[in-house]
Write an enzyme that holds these catalytic residues in place. Sequence first.
Site, PDB file in Angstrom:
ATOM      1  N   THR A  56      -1.851   0.801  -3.365  1.00  0.00           N
ATOM      2  CA  THR A  56      -2.733   1.101  -4.490  1.00  0.00           C
ATOM      3  C   THR A  56      -1.885   1.177  -5.746  1.00  0.00           C
ATOM      4  OG1 THR A  56      -4.285   2.345  -3.106  1.00  0.00           O
ATOM      5  CG2 THR A  56      -4.344   2.779  -5.475  1.00  0.00           C
ATOM      6  N   LEU A  99      -0.391   8.038  -4.862  1.00  0.00           N
ATOM      7  CA  LEU A  99      -1.176   6.845  -4.570  1.00  0.00           C
ATOM      8  C   LEU A  99      -0.626   6.193  -3.299  1.00  0.00           C
ATOM      9  CD1 LEU A  99      -1.501   5.164  -8.099  1.00  0.00           C
ATOM     10  CD2 LEU A  99      -3.155   6.643  -6.948  1.00  0.00           C
ATOM     11  N   ASP A 100      -1.521   5.589  -2.519  1.00  0.00           N
ATOM     12  CA  ASP A 100      -1.085   4.850  -1.346  1.00  0.00           C
ATOM     13  C   ASP A 100      -0.135   3.735  -1.757  1.00  0.00           C
ATOM     14  OD1 ASP A 100      -2.773   6.391   0.197  1.00  0.00           O
ATOM     15  OD2 ASP A 100      -4.413   4.934   0.145  1.00  0.00           O
ATOM     16  N   ARG A 101       0.670   3.291  -0.814  1.00  0.00           N
ATOM     17  CA  ARG A 101       1.671   2.262  -1.095  1.00  0.00           C
ATOM     18  C   ARG A 101       1.069   1.039  -1.789  1.00  0.00           C
ATOM     19  NH1 ARG A 101       6.462   0.696   2.898  1.00  0.00           N
ATOM     20  NH2 ARG A 101       7.649  -0.619   1.472  1.00  0.00           N
TER      21      ARG A 101
END
Length: 322
Positions: A147, A143-145
């Site tokens: 998210t 997951l993105d930072r």
Amino acid sequence: MVEYPITRAENGKKLHRFLRQNLPGLPLSGVYKWIRVGRVKVNRKKGKPDLVLHEGDTVQLFVSDEEYAALRRRGPKFQGVPRTFEILYEDGDLLVVNKPAGLLTHPDRQEHRDTLINRVLAYLYDKGEWDGRAFAPAAANRLDRNTSGIVLIGKHAQVLRELADEIRGRRVDKRYLALVHGRIETPGTLKQALIRDHEKNRTRLARERRGRHGVAPETLEAETRYRPLAVAERLTLLDITLLSGRTHQIRAHLAGVGHPLVGDIKYGGKPLRGLRHQFLHAYALTLADGRRFVAPLPAELRKLLESFGLPTDLPAETSTST
């Protein structure tokens, strides 16, 4: 002589990689020499560097205990790494965690220490489930930072390979909750291919097939399905199914059709009532065997929805296909 029984954690590892991991003081040239001259055997037979090890095998190292101890890597201490994260499920093979927004999944150039995977490794090291020498547990999805939501951690190499195969084969159902700018009244599917710009850490729609000097940039097929749950003012709450797993896929797809995520400044979204990162939460994930995991909505996202009178209950287990 030192004998090392191969456990499930090392199953599938090649002999030269096993030696490099367990004897970091031995240079690569030394690894190949030891294998060639027979100082390393598998089940008392000489092997080749690419020999695949299996659970139940025994590696014999014809070395003194003192030399072996000197060549072994010391176990990591994880000094300064927090052990705090929310566990949604755990067994001997799998760890399912709820990643908070603001925490990297893996280290990057700016942050090497405090990441989700390092917190997990520290936790497993403290429990005695990982000794720092065998296969390191790793994330099957990312997951993105900024998210939040579900991340799968495979504790063993075989489990991680199986999870990766299921994800690549689209046998894992991944659901996200997103709040976007603009009104969306009907369900839909976005199948626009994407182009990744690694230097700028951005993903864009592949509308232009030609790049600089007439060279076609690499495009990645991507598919995102969405279903509107509620509308308030000029905002829409979406239930999203991610059918492919490209970096920034949801963010780029929705921004590309004029509906950037609330708070997603990089892709044209605007901060809203104190939220300065994308409103995107990986709330549910169903594995190929039917096991389903749900991550509760973070407090700051719940509070924002409540301020607009939008529902805060997570969607029921329904399909977003159109």
